[in-house]
Design an enzyme around this catalytic site. Structure first.
Site, PDB file in Angstrom:
ATOM      1  N   CYS A 276       0.796  -1.234   0.000  1.00 33.59           N
ATOM      2  CA  CYS A 276       0.000   0.000   0.000  1.00 33.59           C
ATOM      3  C   CYS A 276       0.826   1.280   0.000  1.00 33.59           C
ATOM      4  CB  CYS A 276      -0.938   0.013   1.207  1.00 33.59           C
ATOM      5  SG  CYS A 276      -2.377  -1.066   1.026  1.00 33.59           S
ATOM      6  N   ILE A 277       1.618   1.485   1.042  1.00 36.50           N
ATOM      7  CA  ILE A 277       2.245   2.795   1.246  1.00 36.50           C
ATOM      8  C   ILE A 277       3.112   3.248   0.064  1.00 36.50           C
ATOM      9  CG2 ILE A 277       3.712   4.176   2.775  1.00 36.50           C
ATOM     10  CD1 ILE A 277       2.887   2.388   5.060  1.00 36.50           C
TER      11      ILE A 277
END
Length: 439
Positions: A276-277
């Protein structure tokens, strides 16, 4: 009976049959929780190996309890298949497929598109469809809705309900799992939002927070991870300045986090990893360009974080130079290739990019990771050294810690390494720091 009342009744009576598309880090835990809550669940995946393992009751995801999976399969509450024809048997479909970046650092939503097309061919009336994969704001309404309507001949809001509920999975988190993590739901229409939220409340212990539209929920997910990306970028940049000033950025952060309000601690490292990040901000900046808007602050943090592996190689070069050793030809051991400690997940791990960069400057690299015995990259397979012994450690010119696994004997490493570059402050408790340099 109207679709809303029908589905609410079926949820209450545990008559909903659940389908989960994608049996990875998000999909399998979700499928297990749905089945544990009393809903018969069918998992769909194109990888035959995953399908076979699930049907044999064999677990491959750390956040799933082995005994839960095997019991649910044995009881007939959970099964897996690659045949999308079974979509016609389900009442709730969760799409949990990967949303990576393409070679041009732009969103690759091909897995979402393909899965949606497969669903549309078998979608029956009175079905809930929810996208959980992280994506750009607008995906649910602009991409998924037209595909489902055209492929099925059904109308969204009248014949089926459609929504977005972002996954919140943190592999290895000992406190928050799928079951007890709060959930956000955004759907097309108030009835859809009410019913989809009710479905999640019937399964999860965490709060289910309903927002006004899928786009709000999609943007909310991007905000969560962009917030982290920006703050990690801040401390990565500060760590570079602190190094020049002879100040420990780790001590600075420890001091700052004593403030009981207005500050949350983030830490530097060799880059960003995970599902995600490192990726989510790219989805937002890509979508923002459609509106002629440049996300300057976000893009600057991405530049800093993406350049961390190169910066770490530069630091390693200086460390070796001080010992009259060129990095070209130097034997370097990278400790840890997972993207975070104590898990076997190496998706987008900065350690892999770090190894690539070390290879470019001619270093002779090996790695050790007690969680990741092998990984594939650039169509090659790489293998961890089998044992981390004093004799092994002594042969390297530099030990570079890229992931702070807790089951590594750092005291032994310090006593036997010529030089150590610790990018994760894993050796903070080691008293003798003569051969340790920290990011």
């Amino acid at each position: 009976m109207a679709i809303k009342e029908l589905l609410l009744s079926k949820i209450e009576n545990r008559e909903i049959v659940v389908g989960v598309i994608g049996l990875g880090y998000v999909g399998l835990p979700l499928a297990v929780e749905k089945a544990k809550a009393g809903f018969k669940t069918i998992g769909f995946d194109v990888q035959r190996e995953k399908v076979d393992m699930v049907n044999e009751g064999k677990n491959y995801i750390g956040d799933v309890v082995d005994a839960d999976l095997s019991r649910l399969v044995a009881e007939g509450m959970l099964k897996a298949t690659s045949d999308f024809n079974f979509i016609k048997d389900v009442d709730f479909v969760a799409i949990c497929v990967p949303t990576p970046l393409d070679p041009h650092q732009e969103p690759d939503i091909s897995f979402v598109k393909t899965s949606t097309e497969s669903i549309s061919r078998y979608l029956k009336p009175d079905t809930m469809v929810v996208l959980e994969s992280t994506t750009y704001p607008g995906t649910t309404e602009e991409l998924i809705k037209p595909i489902l309507e055209e492929g099925s001949g059904l109308k969204c809001g009248e014949d089926f309900y459609l929504g977005f509920s972002p996954e919140r999975v943190d592999p290895g988190n000992l406190i928050y799992k799928t079951k007890n993590t709060p959930k956000v739901v955004g759907a097309i229409g108030e009835d859809a939002a009410e019913v989809i939220s009710a479905m999640y409340r019937a399964v999860l212990d965490g709060e289910v927070f309903t927002v006004s539209s899928p786009a709000v929920a999609e943007m909310e997910k991007i905000l969560e991870n962009t917030y982290r990306n920006i703050n990690i970028g801040l401390v990565n940049e500060l760590s570079r300045l602190c190094n020049k000033m002879g100040i420990s950025v780790w001590e600075v952060i420890d001091a700052a986090k004593t403030k009981p309000y207005g500050f949350q601690a983030f830490y530097p490292g060799p880059g960003l990893g995970g599902h995600c990040i490192p990726l989510d901000p790219y989805y937002l900046t890509w979508k923002a360009r459609e509106y002629g808007f440049h996300t300057t602050l976000i893009e600057n943090s991405m530049v800093i974080n993406d350049s961390q592996p190169e910066y770490c190689v530069e630091r390693a070069m200086h460390i070796l130079n001080r010992k009259y050793k060129a990095i070209n030809g130097a034997k370097i051991l990278v400790l840890g290739v997972a993207y975070k400690q104590d898990i076997d997940d190496y998706r987008e791990s900065p350690a892999l990019t770090l190894i690539d960069e070390l290879d470019k400057v001619g270093a002779d690299i090996e790695y050790y990771d007690p969680w990741v015995s092998t990984y594939k990259r650039h169509k090659k397979e790489f293998f961890s050294i089998k044992d981390l012994t004093p004799e092994n450690v002594q042969q390297y010119d530099l030990v570079l810690i890229a992931c702070a696994h807790t089951n590594v004997d750092y005291d032994m490493v310090q006593k036997n390494a010529k030089m150590i570059f610790d990018t994760k402050n894993a050796m903070k408790e080691i008293a003798d720091r003569e051969n340790i340099e920290v990011l």
